[in-house]
Design a protein around this motif. Structure first.
Motif, PDB file in Angstrom:
ATOM      1  N   SER A  56      -3.478 -26.067  49.034  1.00 25.87           N
ATOM      2  CA  SER A  56      -3.287 -25.251  50.255  1.00 25.87           C
ATOM      3  C   SER A  56      -3.747 -23.675  50.394  1.00 25.87           C
ATOM      4  CB  SER A  56      -1.764 -25.440  50.134  1.00 25.87           C
ATOM      5  OG  SER A  56      -1.044 -25.225  51.481  1.00 25.87           O
ATOM      6  N   ASP A 115      -2.291 -27.108  54.917  1.00 21.48           N
ATOM      7  CA  ASP A 115      -1.090 -26.421  54.714  1.00 21.48           C
ATOM      8  C   ASP A 115      -0.215 -27.248  54.110  1.00 21.48           C
ATOM      9  OD1 ASP A 115       1.406 -25.337  54.950  1.00 21.48           O
ATOM     10  OD2 ASP A 115       1.021 -24.289  56.689  1.00 21.48           O
ATOM     11  N   LYS A 116       0.031 -27.543  52.687  1.00 20.27           N
ATOM     12  CA  LYS A 116       0.860 -28.590  52.148  1.00 20.27           C
ATOM     13  C   LYS A 116       2.267 -28.380  52.626  1.00 20.27           C
ATOM     14  CE  LYS A 116      -1.953 -29.812  48.021  1.00 20.27           C
ATOM     15  NZ  LYS A 116      -1.952 -29.849  46.756  1.00 20.27           N
ATOM     16  N   LYS A 117       2.604 -27.296  52.955  1.00 22.95           N
ATOM     17  CA  LYS A 117       4.106 -26.930  53.290  1.00 22.95           C
ATOM     18  C   LYS A 117       4.637 -27.929  54.359  1.00 22.95           C
ATOM     19  CE  LYS A 117       7.653 -23.480  53.641  1.00 22.95           C
ATOM     20  NZ  LYS A 117       7.907 -22.052  53.703  1.00 22.95           N
ATOM     21  N   GLU A 118       3.345 -27.470  55.402  1.00 25.10           N
ATOM     22  CA  GLU A 118       3.689 -28.364  56.883  1.00 25.10           C
ATOM     23  C   GLU A 118       3.055 -29.843  56.871  1.00 25.10           C
ATOM     24  OE1 GLU A 118       5.361 -27.054  59.237  1.00 25.10           O
ATOM     25  OE2 GLU A 118       5.839 -25.174  58.146  1.00 25.10           O
ATOM     26  N   SER A 149      -2.133 -34.229  60.851  1.00 24.98           N
ATOM     27  CA  SER A 149      -0.867 -34.048  60.019  1.00 24.98           C
ATOM     28  C   SER A 149      -0.571 -35.522  59.264  1.00 24.98           C
ATOM     29  CB  SER A 149       0.452 -34.126  60.842  1.00 24.98           C
ATOM     30  OG  SER A 149       0.769 -35.162  61.816  1.00 24.98           O
TER      31      SER A 149
END
Lengths: 112, 113
Positions: B52, B66-69, B24
């Motif tokens: 993503s 996962d660019k959102k997460e 992350s």
């Protein structure tokens, strides 16, 4: 396929001495990066060059300097060596800044 | 300050198991995320992820961003003893730090026969 070449592979120096590390990038790669990896640590960015100009600078001590030559090889010069400089020094190259970086085998520097 | 965090820090499995390594990041000027495998020597490039949701695959290894997460995973299926290594995740900066890699602390994977 040709890889990044670093020399020497091992270097032992005394405190306050000077060391020069060399890096020959993959053919046709124009960007070179230097990283320092201490025991049990992740690689830390030192400095990078693109087309023979310094492109970025990280946590590189003032005692260290580097340059990239016309044939794209790079040298990292380290003066007034300290015990804490003992580490693996990696050079990486990419075809241009922002592309994937390929690492050389590293130079293990030991300062006594 | 830019930060890359990997989990778990170490993992011990048996041959044939499937593993998922996590990465992350909290960074400014994100450009790409890279995965490397480091055995006793230099980090070996595995994947570079920029978009993503698009999985990259190489043999038994695969990875997705996962660019959102603000995260990425690296999957290794049917693990072998030769997969034992430190797996490093790094983000590639854009902007004025173009090209600089910032690494996470790595996941030490040990695969027992």
């Amino acid at each position: 396929a040709a890889g990044v070449i670093q020399s020497p592979r091992h270097l032992i120096k005394e405190k306050r001495e000077t060391a020069t590390l060399k890096c020959y990038p993959i053919p046709r790669h124009d960007t070179v990066y230097w990283y320092q990896q201490g025991p049990g640590q992740d690689p830390q960015f030192l400095i990078s060059f693109y087309e023979k100009m310094q492109s970025d600078k990280g946590s590189i001590p003032d005692r260290f300097s580097a340059q990239q030559f016309s044939d794209y090889h790079s040298e990292l010069n380290m003066s007034s060596l300290e015990l804490g400089d003992s580490a693996l020094y990696f050079c990486a190259s990419s075809s241009r800044a922002g592309n994937e970086q390929f690492f050389g085998p590293g130079t293990r520097l030991t300062v006594l | 300050e830019d930060k890359v965090v990997q989990s778990p820090l170490s993992l011990v499995v048996h041959e044939g198991d499937t593993v998922t390594l996590n990465c992350s990041y909290e960074v400014t000027n994100f450009r790409s995320l890279l995965w490397y495998k480091q055995e006793k020597k230099a980090p070996t490039f595995l994947f570079m992820l920029t978009s993503s949701g698009i999985e990259k695959k190489s043999g038994r290894l695969s990875s997705i961003l996962d660019k959102k997460e603000l995260s990425s995973i690296l999957n290794i299926t049917a693990t072998q003893t030769g997969d034992s290594a430190i797996y490093l995740c790094a983000f590639l900066a854009g902007g004025t730090s173009y090209g600089k890699l910032t690494f996470g602390q790595g996941t030490i994977l040990t695969v027992h026969p």
